[in-house]
Scaffold this motif. Structure first.
Motif, PDB file in Angstrom:
ATOM      1  N   GLU A 107       9.606  56.876 -69.437  1.00 38.76           N
ATOM      2  CA  GLU A 107      10.116  58.119 -70.016  1.00 38.76           C
ATOM      3  C   GLU A 107       9.027  59.185 -70.009  1.00 38.76           C
ATOM      4  O   GLU A 107       7.844  58.872 -70.186  1.00 38.76           O
ATOM      5  CB  GLU A 107      10.570  57.871 -71.468  1.00 38.76           C
ATOM      6  CG  GLU A 107      12.029  57.507 -71.574  1.00 38.76           C
ATOM      7  CD  GLU A 107      12.563  57.810 -72.974  1.00 38.76           C
ATOM      8  OE1 GLU A 107      13.526  58.587 -73.095  1.00 38.76           O
ATOM      9  OE2 GLU A 107      11.984  57.254 -73.937  1.00 38.76           O
ATOM     10  N   ARG A 108       9.450  60.428 -69.829  1.00 41.69           N
ATOM     11  CA  ARG A 108       8.530  61.563 -69.933  1.00 41.69           C
ATOM     12  C   ARG A 108       9.060  62.461 -71.049  1.00 41.69           C
ATOM     13  O   ARG A 108       9.954  63.263 -70.828  1.00 41.69           O
ATOM     14  CB  ARG A 108       8.447  62.299 -68.595  1.00 41.69           C
ATOM     15  CG  ARG A 108       7.577  61.566 -67.539  1.00 41.69           C
ATOM     16  CD  ARG A 108       7.832  62.056 -66.123  1.00 41.69           C
ATOM     17  NE  ARG A 108       9.196  61.716 -65.719  1.00 41.69           N
ATOM     18  CZ  ARG A 108      10.133  62.592 -65.416  1.00 41.69           C
ATOM     19  NH1 ARG A 108       9.871  63.887 -65.463  1.00 41.69           N
ATOM     20  NH2 ARG A 108      11.345  62.197 -65.088  1.00 41.69           N
ATOM     21  N   LEU A 109       8.503  62.244 -72.252  1.00 40.20           N
ATOM     22  CA  LEU A 109       8.947  63.007 -73.419  1.00 40.20           C
ATOM     23  C   LEU A 109       8.299  64.386 -73.425  1.00 40.20           C
ATOM     24  O   LEU A 109       7.192  64.552 -72.931  1.00 40.20           O
ATOM     25  CB  LEU A 109       8.568  62.259 -74.701  1.00 40.20           C
ATOM     26  CG  LEU A 109       8.981  60.787 -74.758  1.00 40.20           C
ATOM     27  CD1 LEU A 109       8.426  60.136 -76.026  1.00 40.20           C
ATOM     28  CD2 LEU A 109      10.500  60.649 -74.687  1.00 40.20           C
ATOM     29  N   ILE A 143      -0.507  60.621 -74.253  1.00 39.61           N
ATOM     30  CA  ILE A 143      -0.118  61.925 -74.806  1.00 39.61           C
ATOM     31  C   ILE A 143      -0.967  62.997 -74.122  1.00 39.61           C
ATOM     32  O   ILE A 143      -2.204  62.944 -74.158  1.00 39.61           O
ATOM     33  CB  ILE A 143      -0.309  61.978 -76.339  1.00 39.61           C
ATOM     34  CG1 ILE A 143       0.536  60.865 -76.995  1.00 39.61           C
ATOM     35  CG2 ILE A 143       0.091  63.347 -76.893  1.00 39.61           C
ATOM     36  CD1 ILE A 143       0.440  60.834 -78.515  1.00 39.61           C
ATOM     37  N   TYR A 144      -0.268  63.930 -73.466  1.00 45.43           N
ATOM     38  CA  TYR A 144      -0.922  64.941 -72.625  1.00 45.43           C
ATOM     39  C   TYR A 144      -0.746  66.313 -73.261  1.00 45.43           C
ATOM     40  O   TYR A 144       0.352  66.859 -73.297  1.00 45.43           O
ATOM     41  CB  TYR A 144      -0.268  64.894 -71.236  1.00 45.43           C
ATOM     42  CG  TYR A 144      -1.003  65.680 -70.165  1.00 45.43           C
ATOM     43  CD1 TYR A 144      -2.027  65.083 -69.427  1.00 45.43           C
ATOM     44  CD2 TYR A 144      -0.642  66.983 -69.851  1.00 45.43           C
ATOM     45  CE1 TYR A 144      -2.694  65.780 -68.423  1.00 45.43           C
ATOM     46  CE2 TYR A 144      -1.308  67.690 -68.852  1.00 45.43           C
ATOM     47  CZ  TYR A 144      -2.327  67.076 -68.143  1.00 45.43           C
ATOM     48  OH  TYR A 144      -2.977  67.762 -67.143  1.00 45.43           O
ATOM     49  N   LEU A 145      -1.837  66.878 -73.789  1.00 48.73           N
ATOM     50  CA  LEU A 145      -1.772  68.167 -74.485  1.00 48.73           C
ATOM     51  C   LEU A 145      -2.048  69.304 -73.503  1.00 48.73           C
ATOM     52  O   LEU A 145      -3.178  69.471 -73.035  1.00 48.73           O
ATOM     53  CB  LEU A 145      -2.799  68.204 -75.617  1.00 48.73           C
ATOM     54  CG  LEU A 145      -2.831  66.989 -76.558  1.00 48.73           C
ATOM     55  CD1 LEU A 145      -3.869  67.215 -77.674  1.00 48.73           C
ATOM     56  CD2 LEU A 145      -1.458  66.703 -77.146  1.00 48.73           C
ATOM     57  N   ALA A 171       6.990  61.546 -80.497  1.00 50.61           N
ATOM     58  CA  ALA A 171       6.094  61.388 -79.340  1.00 50.61           C
ATOM     59  C   ALA A 171       4.943  60.442 -79.711  1.00 50.61           C
ATOM     60  O   ALA A 171       4.612  59.523 -78.957  1.00 50.61           O
ATOM     61  CB  ALA A 171       5.550  62.746 -78.904  1.00 50.61           C
ATOM     62  N   ALA A 172       4.354  60.652 -80.901  1.00 55.83           N
ATOM     63  CA  ALA A 172       3.227  59.817 -81.324  1.00 55.83           C
ATOM     64  C   ALA A 172       3.668  58.376 -81.551  1.00 55.83           C
ATOM     65  O   ALA A 172       2.911  57.431 -81.321  1.00 55.83           O
ATOM     66  CB  ALA A 172       2.600  60.392 -82.592  1.00 55.83           C
ATOM     67  N   LEU A 204       5.144  58.580 -71.376  1.00 52.60           N
ATOM     68  CA  LEU A 204       4.287  59.766 -71.380  1.00 52.60           C
ATOM     69  C   LEU A 204       4.891  60.786 -72.325  1.00 52.60           C
ATOM     70  O   LEU A 204       6.117  60.948 -72.358  1.00 52.60           O
ATOM     71  CB  LEU A 204       4.241  60.347 -69.956  1.00 52.60           C
ATOM     72  CG  LEU A 204       3.777  61.803 -69.772  1.00 52.60           C
ATOM     73  CD1 LEU A 204       2.276  61.919 -70.054  1.00 52.60           C
ATOM     74  CD2 LEU A 204       4.087  62.290 -68.357  1.00 52.60           C
ATOM     75  N   ALA A 205       4.057  61.455 -73.113  1.00 54.20           N
ATOM     76  CA  ALA A 205       4.535  62.619 -73.876  1.00 54.20           C
ATOM     77  C   ALA A 205       3.705  63.823 -73.471  1.00 54.20           C
ATOM     78  O   ALA A 205       2.469  63.772 -73.492  1.00 54.20           O
ATOM     79  CB  ALA A 205       4.419  62.378 -75.377  1.00 54.20           C
TER      80      ALA A 205
END
Lengths: 289, 289
Positions: free
Chosen positions: B33-35, B68-70, B61-62, B9-10
């Motif tokens: 992982e949680r980036l 990918i959580y904005l 992250a990409a 996850l980012a």
């Protein structure tokens, strides 16, 4: 206790505030009778939860109580003051919990003996109504406004204030006019906004609204659950100050409308508004209702 | 777990929502992982509370994340989407937590591959900001709106929805336009009213206001503490719908003004408003914030 301590309390209007006051005094150690004058249903509920110890007529309350607490809507308090005029005994303190003060103080001055009355307004409440929702801690850490007439201070006012302190209220003294101006902004305007917001959403009949909302909408519509009878009395007895406050609110709304429309900088307005919101919050004061 | 479960996850934007999402996923059993991609200060705070496991650049992250959580203000999300365009790998799901959806969905359609994006909006929050205020239970029992493009549904949307269910959110699907109309009324209008109310009181400079108020004013001014940067983005990206909602609110306020002025019957308006306020409250839903 001093020998002149209140021996008998009479609560007129056994709703949320009146019943909470009865419960609070009992918990704070008031040992005398707590008489109740109200509708049969309200008296039943207040007896059941122990807010009052006996149901009586207004006549008997006036004959026996040395503290008479009027916890009715404003218009009803005015009627009770007129009825109490010929019944009141020397040495009895009459006080009230009405939401506006100028009209009540004026009516009391007209119908009751000098020094018999002190206006009051506990800044406490919740959206539930009636004795069933009563709470001995309702007044704790909340402002309790008193508006005694400086020209005719009631002899037993200090005694009443000491009981307010014992139930945890924070006594604030001011004139009736100062109170009515303040609550036009801090209480009546918020009520109008909450009702107008809920009404606006109700009119849309958009089923998505019930599916898509956050905690902010719950906060902003809680007051919209308030009792219309109570508010009819408040609006009628403080309309000039309320309408003046509403006009100022419309002006601030207009500023926001204009800023959003031209995609202007909202930060100054937000910062100024946040300064007020912060000023009424202290770490130990913020309580959710 | 299925072999195609999200592994990395980012979170882009490690504020209240982003950090709460990271904490919530960790608590719900996400083992990858949680980036985190954010400002150095926000990343420090998010690392300290365990919301993210490592700080990286958007490029890394990409390259590594499959979710990918904005969680940025709307205007920043638009910038991130443009930057992600050339970086995004096949099979990655990009979603966001922005407060408006039409502009974001349109920008994602322009810059990201088909099926890579699903717009989202958790209807959750509180007045505190930043990772320090993050809370793994922030999404619990709150609506979480998703606005996937029916013409290009992301293959991994079901997987994301199952994680939302695990963190206790109540997924609601609608179009971006439906969302933006609903929140104009249920979120943006309440924000404007709370700010206008607090600003009106601030302008009076009346010291009595801080002494005389009840819990209702705390409720009604809580939103006025919101972040102006966040709201500048929201107003800019949904102004037409917001101004239309504000006009309807002004009309309801006008009705109340008129009724108070002529001492008319407020009960019908109060009852209609209360009907809406009740409709969004169910016994197990009402939470104080």
């Amino acid at each position: 206790m001093a020998s002149d301590d209140f021996r008998t309390l009479a609560i007129v209007g056994a709703g949320l505030i009146g019943s909470s006051f009865g419960l609070a005094l009992k918990e704070a150690g008031f040992g005398g009778e707590r008489l109740g004058v109200s509708s049969p249903a309200a008296l039943d509920a207040a007896m059941r939860i122990g807010a009052i110890s006996r149901a009586v007529s207004l006549e008997e309350a006036a004959a026996r109580a040395d503290l008479i607490y009027l916890a009715q809507p404003v218009a009803r308090i005015l009627e009770t003051l007129r009825a109490l005029g010929p019944l009141i005994r020397p040495g009895t303190l009459v006080t009230d919990a009405g939401s506006t003060k100028a009209v009540i103080v004026q009516t009391a001055a007209e119908y009751l003996p000098r020094g018999a009355f002190a206006g009051g307004h506990p800044m406490a409440g919740k959206e539930q109504r009636g004795a069933e929702a009563a709470d001995a801690s309702l007044f704790r850490r909340r402002p309790y406004v008193l508006t005694p007439d400086p020209a005719a201070p009631p002899p037993r006012l200090e005694e009443f204030k000491s009981w307010l302190a014992r139930i945890g209220a924070r006594v604030v003294e001011m004139t009736a006019a100062e109170h009515d101006t303040a609550v036009a902004f801090t209480s009546h305007l918020p009520q109008i906004l909450s009702t107008a917001l809920a009404e606006t959403l109700q009119r849309q009949k958009n089923p998505d609204f019930e599916r898509v909302f956050g905690p902010g909408l719950l906060d902003m519509t809680r007051l919209a659950l308030s009792d219309p009878d109570l508010w009819a009395s408040i609006f009628a007895s403080n309309s000039a100050k309320i309408l003046a406050a509403l006009d100022l609110l419309l002006s601030a709304l207009g500023d926001l409308h204009h800023t959003i429309q031209r995609n202007g900088d909202i930060a100054p307005l937000f910062q100024s508004a946040a300064a007020f919101a912060s000023s009424i919050r202290k770490p130990d004061d913020e309580t959710t209702s």
